[in-house]
Design an enzyme around this catalytic site. Sequence first.
Site, short mmCIF file in Angstrom:
data_model
loop_
_atom_site.label_atom_id
_atom_site.label_comp_id
_atom_site.label_asym_id
_atom_site.label_seq_id
_atom_site.Cartn_x
_atom_site.Cartn_y
_atom_site.Cartn_z
N HIS A 20 -11.63 2.81 3.19
CA HIS A 20 -12.82 1.99 3.47
C HIS A 20 -12.45 0.52 3.33
O HIS A 20 -11.34 0.19 2.94
CB HIS A 20 -14.00 2.39 2.59
CG HIS A 20 -13.85 2.13 1.12
ND1 HIS A 20 -12.88 2.73 0.34
CD2 HIS A 20 -14.53 1.30 0.28
CE1 HIS A 20 -13.00 2.30 -0.90
NE2 HIS A 20 -13.98 1.43 -0.98
N HIS A 35 -13.40 -2.13 1.48
CA HIS A 35 -13.48 -3.02 0.31
C HIS A 35 -12.13 -3.70 0.03
O HIS A 35 -11.07 -3.10 0.22
CB HIS A 35 -13.96 -2.25 -0.92
CG HIS A 35 -15.43 -1.98 -0.91
ND1 HIS A 35 -16.02 -0.99 -1.66
CD2 HIS A 35 -16.44 -2.61 -0.24
CE1 HIS A 35 -17.32 -1.00 -1.45
NE2 HIS A 35 -17.61 -1.97 -0.59
N ASP A 81 -10.45 -4.37 -2.56
CA ASP A 81 -9.49 -3.74 -3.46
C ASP A 81 -8.83 -2.50 -2.84
O ASP A 81 -8.12 -1.76 -3.52
CB ASP A 81 -10.16 -3.39 -4.81
CG ASP A 81 -11.28 -2.39 -4.67
OD1 ASP A 81 -12.13 -2.57 -3.78
OD2 ASP A 81 -11.32 -1.43 -5.47
N HIS A 82 -9.07 -2.29 -1.53
CA HIS A 82 -8.42 -1.19 -0.80
C HIS A 82 -7.65 -1.68 0.42
O HIS A 82 -6.79 -0.97 0.93
CB HIS A 82 -9.47 -0.15 -0.38
CG HIS A 82 -10.15 0.46 -1.57
ND1 HIS A 82 -9.85 1.71 -2.05
CD2 HIS A 82 -11.06 -0.06 -2.43
CE1 HIS A 82 -10.56 1.94 -3.14
NE2 HIS A 82 -11.31 0.87 -3.39
N HIS A 109 -20.59 5.74 -0.50
CA HIS A 109 -20.11 4.52 -1.18
C HIS A 109 -20.21 3.35 -0.20
O HIS A 109 -20.75 2.30 -0.51
CB HIS A 109 -18.68 4.75 -1.65
CG HIS A 109 -18.03 3.56 -2.28
ND1 HIS A 109 -18.47 3.00 -3.45
CD2 HIS A 109 -16.96 2.82 -1.89
CE1 HIS A 109 -17.69 1.96 -3.76
NE2 HIS A 109 -16.78 1.82 -2.83
N ASP A 154 -12.88 5.75 -2.86
CA ASP A 154 -13.94 5.59 -3.87
C ASP A 154 -15.09 6.56 -3.65
O ASP A 154 -16.22 6.28 -4.04
CB ASP A 154 -14.49 4.15 -3.82
CG ASP A 154 -13.51 3.12 -4.35
OD1 ASP A 154 -12.46 3.50 -4.88
OD2 ASP A 154 -13.84 1.92 -4.24
N HIS A 211 -9.14 4.75 -8.28
CA HIS A 211 -9.35 4.00 -9.53
C HIS A 211 -9.13 4.87 -10.76
O HIS A 211 -9.39 6.08 -10.73
CB HIS A 211 -10.79 3.46 -9.60
CG HIS A 211 -11.07 2.35 -8.64
ND1 HIS A 211 -10.79 1.04 -8.90
CD2 HIS A 211 -11.60 2.39 -7.39
CE1 HIS A 211 -11.16 0.29 -7.86
NE2 HIS A 211 -11.64 1.08 -6.92
#
Length: 257
Positions: A54, A56, A58-59, A113, A137, A175
Amino acid sequence: MEIYRLPALSDNYIFLLYDRPRQMAAVVDPAEAAPVLDKLQQLDATLTTIFNTHHHADHVGGNPSLQQAFPDVITYGGREDKGRIPGQSVFLEEGDRVSFAGRTAQVYFVPGHTRGHIAYYFPPTHPDDSGELFCGDTLFVGGCGRLFEGTPAQMVTSLGKLRNLPENTRIWCAHEYTLKNLQFALTVDAENPTLQQRFAEVKEARSRNQPTVPSLIGLEKQTNPFLRWDHPSLQQTVQSHDSVQTFARLRGRKDNF
Ligand code: ZN
Ligand code: FE
């Protein structure tokens, strides 16, 4: 296919998939480029593939630098994330198949999410082996992602797809949230002996800074409250007989935990 787990940012994991005979590598959700480039150098491997779950940051944060270092890299992501994933070159949907290292992954569309979230499932190549699920996530060890862009009903459908995978499927989530997730789980499923035992193991592992990822689908089905919306004890905890409502109430409690 070898799988390396690279810690990144404060609590992310990047997964590097390595095809040793061909010295080719793929990466799942590169939060940042540096740990990936270091590992590639150590392996003397070429990066051929980025699998994003996805959009985001942090990905996908490492996408631009990796694409610059490896101009031929293929960048996969969900169709609904078009325009949100840097350098995305392929737009995937439910049922699509993508290959790496002689293995073929099945794509699952798992919104909740985010509205574009996908997961990659590599079925086992031999009957005794485990399959590998890269779920970003959506599903965590002992928990699930927050509902930023989706509804509880969507997330129950998405998690339901993952819950149906074989029990020995390994879950590579993005995570290290397990300890806090299980602390919450005990507040809603206190009498679950498997959960109690799992919590003790995880607490011990984290005290030694050991990772808790990957987990297994079979274990998650017994201990993760966000896969247990139809279990009587959890329905009783939140005073509901409805699966989606049970899930929504559990998620609401976790949001405020
Ligand atoms: Zn996310
Ligand atoms: Fe994340």
